[in-house]
Motif scaffolding. Structure first.
Motif, PDB file in Angstrom:
ATOM      1  N   ARG A 173       0.838  -1.206   0.000  1.00  0.00           N
ATOM      2  CA  ARG A 173       0.000   0.000   0.000  1.00  0.00           C
ATOM      3  C   ARG A 173       0.870   1.254   0.000  1.00  0.00           C
ATOM      4  NH1 ARG A 173      -3.313  -0.391   4.771  1.00  0.00           N
ATOM      5  NH2 ARG A 173      -4.946  -1.377   3.531  1.00  0.00           N
ATOM      6  N   ARG A 174       1.852   1.286   0.895  1.00  0.00           N
ATOM      7  CA  ARG A 174       2.712   2.472   1.015  1.00  0.00           C
ATOM      8  C   ARG A 174       3.520   2.714  -0.261  1.00  0.00           C
ATOM      9  NH1 ARG A 174       5.413   0.651   4.753  1.00  0.00           N
ATOM     10  NH2 ARG A 174       7.402   0.172   3.781  1.00  0.00           N
ATOM     11  N   LYS A 175       4.123   1.653  -0.800  1.00  0.00           N
ATOM     12  CA  LYS A 175       4.984   1.808  -1.975  1.00  0.00           C
ATOM     13  C   LYS A 175       4.186   2.107  -3.241  1.00  0.00           C
ATOM     14  CE  LYS A 175       8.946   1.009  -1.954  1.00  0.00           C
ATOM     15  NZ  LYS A 175      10.145   1.846  -1.760  1.00  0.00           N
ATOM     16  N   THR A 176       3.016   1.458  -3.406  1.00  0.00           N
ATOM     17  CA  THR A 176       2.179   1.714  -4.574  1.00  0.00           C
ATOM     18  C   THR A 176       1.686   3.153  -4.567  1.00  0.00           C
ATOM     19  OG1 THR A 176       1.449  -0.590  -4.704  1.00  0.00           O
ATOM     20  CG2 THR A 176       0.044   1.056  -5.759  1.00  0.00           C
ATOM     21  N   GLN A 177       1.234   3.605  -3.420  1.00  0.00           N
ATOM     22  CA  GLN A 177       0.722   4.964  -3.303  1.00  0.00           C
ATOM     23  C   GLN A 177       1.820   5.989  -3.609  1.00  0.00           C
ATOM     24  OE1 GLN A 177      -0.996   5.772   0.558  1.00  0.00           O
ATOM     25  NE2 GLN A 177      -2.573   7.064  -0.342  1.00  0.00           N
ATOM     26  N   ALA A 178       3.019   5.761  -3.076  1.00  0.00           N
ATOM     27  CA  ALA A 178       4.122   6.693  -3.309  1.00  0.00           C
ATOM     28  C   ALA A 178       4.557   6.694  -4.776  1.00  0.00           C
ATOM     29  CB  ALA A 178       5.304   6.324  -2.409  1.00  0.00           C
ATOM     30  N   PHE A 179       4.628   5.510  -5.384  1.00  0.00           N
ATOM     31  CA  PHE A 179       5.051   5.418  -6.783  1.00  0.00           C
ATOM     32  C   PHE A 179       4.073   6.156  -7.693  1.00  0.00           C
ATOM     33  CE2 PHE A 179       5.580   3.716 -10.973  1.00  0.00           C
ATOM     34  CZ  PHE A 179       6.926   3.403 -11.087  1.00  0.00           C
ATOM     35  N   ALA A 180       2.774   5.946  -7.484  1.00  0.00           N
ATOM     36  CA  ALA A 180       1.759   6.594  -8.317  1.00  0.00           C
ATOM     37  C   ALA A 180       1.803   8.107  -8.156  1.00  0.00           C
ATOM     38  CB  ALA A 180       0.376   6.067  -7.961  1.00  0.00           C
ATOM     39  N   ARG A 181       2.007   8.564  -6.937  1.00  0.00           N
ATOM     40  CA  ARG A 181       2.048  10.007  -6.689  1.00  0.00           C
ATOM     41  C   ARG A 181       3.265  10.653  -7.339  1.00  0.00           C
ATOM     42  NH1 ARG A 181       4.747  12.600  -2.764  1.00  0.00           N
ATOM     43  NH2 ARG A 181       5.047  10.675  -1.588  1.00  0.00           N
ATOM     44  N   LEU A 182       4.426  10.009  -7.204  1.00  0.00           N
ATOM     45  CA  LEU A 182       5.666  10.596  -7.690  1.00  0.00           C
ATOM     46  C   LEU A 182       5.867  10.440  -9.198  1.00  0.00           C
ATOM     47  CD1 LEU A 182       8.019   9.429  -4.802  1.00  0.00           C
ATOM     48  CD2 LEU A 182       7.146  11.740  -5.186  1.00  0.00           C
ATOM     49  N   ASN A 183       5.435   9.308  -9.765  1.00  0.00           N
ATOM     50  CA  ASN A 183       5.708   9.024 -11.169  1.00  0.00           C
ATOM     51  C   ASN A 183       4.524   9.257 -12.101  1.00  0.00           C
ATOM     52  OD1 ASN A 183       8.551   7.613 -11.166  1.00  0.00           O
ATOM     53  ND2 ASN A 183       7.426   6.739  -9.440  1.00  0.00           N
ATOM     54  N   LEU A 184       3.317   9.182 -11.566  1.00  0.00           N
ATOM     55  CA  LEU A 184       2.133   9.270 -12.413  1.00  0.00           C
ATOM     56  C   LEU A 184       1.238  10.453 -12.066  1.00  0.00           C
ATOM     57  CD1 LEU A 184       1.375   5.473 -12.187  1.00  0.00           C
ATOM     58  CD2 LEU A 184       2.048   6.643 -14.276  1.00  0.00           C
ATOM     59  N   ASN A 185       1.627  11.184 -11.010  1.00  0.00           N
ATOM     60  CA  ASN A 185       0.820  12.322 -10.558  1.00  0.00           C
ATOM     61  C   ASN A 185      -0.628  11.887 -10.331  1.00  0.00           C
ATOM     62  OD1 ASN A 185       0.551  15.057  -9.817  1.00  0.00           O
ATOM     63  ND2 ASN A 185      -0.303  15.577 -11.838  1.00  0.00           N
ATOM     64  N   ALA A 186      -0.774  10.718  -9.680  1.00  0.00           N
ATOM     65  CA  ALA A 186      -2.092  10.124  -9.512  1.00  0.00           C
ATOM     66  C   ALA A 186      -2.205   9.452  -8.148  1.00  0.00           C
ATOM     67  CB  ALA A 186      -2.352   9.094 -10.607  1.00  0.00           C
ATOM     68  N   LEU A 187      -3.440   9.167  -7.760  1.00  0.00           N
ATOM     69  CA  LEU A 187      -3.699   8.437  -6.528  1.00  0.00           C
ATOM     70  C   LEU A 187      -4.003   6.980  -6.845  1.00  0.00           C
ATOM     71  CD1 LEU A 187      -5.993  10.864  -4.491  1.00  0.00           C
ATOM     72  CD2 LEU A 187      -3.630  10.240  -3.970  1.00  0.00           C
ATOM     73  N   GLN A 188      -3.304   6.078  -6.177  1.00  0.00           N
ATOM     74  CA  GLN A 188      -3.625   4.656  -6.251  1.00  0.00           C
ATOM     75  C   GLN A 188      -3.349   4.069  -4.888  1.00  0.00           C
ATOM     76  OE1 GLN A 188      -1.866   2.293  -9.419  1.00  0.00           O
ATOM     77  NE2 GLN A 188      -2.368   0.380  -8.394  1.00  0.00           N
ATOM     78  N   THR A 189      -4.402   3.776  -4.151  1.00  0.00           N
ATOM     79  CA  THR A 189      -4.278   3.295  -2.784  1.00  0.00           C
ATOM     80  C   THR A 189      -4.858   1.896  -2.640  1.00  0.00           C
ATOM     81  OG1 THR A 189      -4.536   5.587  -2.005  1.00  0.00           O
ATOM     82  CG2 THR A 189      -4.777   3.827  -0.362  1.00  0.00           C
ATOM     83  N   PRO A 190      -4.034   0.870  -2.542  1.00  0.00           N
ATOM     84  CA  PRO A 190      -4.534  -0.495  -2.351  1.00  0.00           C
ATOM     85  C   PRO A 190      -5.448  -0.592  -1.125  1.00  0.00           C
ATOM     86  CG  PRO A 190      -2.227  -0.557  -2.938  1.00  0.00           C
ATOM     87  CD  PRO A 190      -2.573   0.888  -2.695  1.00  0.00           C
ATOM     88  N   GLN A 191      -6.429  -1.475  -1.200  1.00  0.00           N
ATOM     89  CA  GLN A 191      -7.417  -1.625  -0.136  1.00  0.00           C
ATOM     90  C   GLN A 191      -7.590  -3.098   0.217  1.00  0.00           C
ATOM     91  OE1 GLN A 191     -11.558  -0.765  -1.137  1.00  0.00           O
ATOM     92  NE2 GLN A 191     -11.817   0.239   0.828  1.00  0.00           N
ATOM     93  N   MET A 192      -7.617  -3.390   1.523  1.00  0.00           N
ATOM     94  CA  MET A 192      -7.803  -4.755   1.993  1.00  0.00           C
ATOM     95  C   MET A 192      -9.221  -4.941   2.493  1.00  0.00           C
ATOM     96  SD  MET A 192      -5.708  -6.946   4.867  1.00  0.00           S
ATOM     97  CE  MET A 192      -6.488  -6.190   6.289  1.00  0.00           C
ATOM     98  N   LYS A 193      -9.833  -6.091   2.162  1.00  0.00           N
ATOM     99  CA  LYS A 193     -11.130  -6.472   2.691  1.00  0.00           C
ATOM    100  C   LYS A 193     -11.011  -7.879   3.259  1.00  0.00           C
ATOM    101  CE  LYS A 193     -14.644  -4.570   1.794  1.00  0.00           C
ATOM    102  NZ  LYS A 193     -15.494  -3.631   2.560  1.00  0.00           N
ATOM    103  N   SER A 194     -11.620  -8.101   4.425  1.00  0.00           N
ATOM    104  CA  SER A 194     -11.556  -9.446   5.019  1.00  0.00           C
ATOM    105  C   SER A 194     -12.708  -9.627   5.974  1.00  0.00           C
ATOM    106  CB  SER A 194     -10.222  -9.644   5.747  1.00  0.00           C
ATOM    107  OG  SER A 194     -10.122  -8.771   6.852  1.00  0.00           O
TER     108      SER A 194
END
Length: 207
Positions: A186-207
């Motif tokens: 979650r942390r790495k995906t969110q940071a990569f999208a923000r820095l490289n794609l100027n976008a939000l991508q936040t993984p979400q867990m359901k259980s």
């Protein structure tokens, strides 16, 4: 750390046609795998691709290679509820579902292209209850897109899941736990999208 004989990969360019990522073959390979599992086993199922939800329907579908969105019977689409039911019946003690697919609205006016069929939205798995004993980790939150990055040779989400699995998410005891893997990806995906794609991508867990 997984034995090669315990790994089944279906894609669009398999060496053996039985591993072509088409609806019938996805179902048959999953059923074959599930039939071999016992109570102390761990099962991981991962989907990467597109998802759809049709206008007036509550079901969310994964789109295999042979998808035909114009087919009223939805024969070559795989409902997420079907996967949940298979996982529910599986005796394995630990079951993890990974889904790398967009969860935004393809009919939104901000999108440059629109679907030729009446689609309500891209996959929104949060509308379906996750069965007991199953943890589902989605590549983005509802309303977001799930991005690719050619240099990673994977989706941004799966790249960081694999990176975490290979040790980057390990704790002080050098163990990769589920909580650690979820937090890392979650942390790495969110940071990569923000820095490289100027976008939000936040993984979400359901259980």
């Amino acid at each position: 750390g997984f034995k090669p004989e315990n790994i089944v990969v279906l894609n669009d360019k398999p060496e053996n046609s039985r591993y072509m990522a088409e609806a019938g073959k996805i179902r048959s390979q999953l059923d074959l795998l599930l039939a071999t599992l016992e109570s102390k086993d761990t099962l991981i199922v991962a989907f990467s691709g597109h998802g759809v939800q049709f206008e007036g329907e509550e079901k969310n579908y994964y789109c295999p290679l042979d998808t035909n969105l114009d087919d009223p019977k939805r024969a070559n689409l795989i409902p997420l509820s079907e996967i949940y039911e298979k996982l529910k019946q599986c005796p394995a003690e630990r079951k993890l579902l990974l889904v790398d697919a967009c969860r935004n609205d393809p009919l939104s006016p901000v999108k440059k292209s629109r679907a030729t069929v009446t689609l309500k939205s891209v996959t929104r798995p949060q509308t379906e209850a996750v069965p007991k004993g199953v943890v589902a980790l989605f590549s983005c939150s509802a309303g977001q897109e799930s991005y690719e990055w050619p240099e990673l040779k994977h989706g941004v989400f799966f790249h960081h899941v694999l990176e975490g699995w290979n040790g980057a998410a390990a704790d002080e005891a050098k163990q990769v736990t589920l909580d650690g893997l979820v937090a890392y990806s979650r942390r790495k995906t969110q940071a990569f999208a923000r820095l490289n794609l100027n976008a939000l991508q936040t993984p979400q867990m359901k259980s």
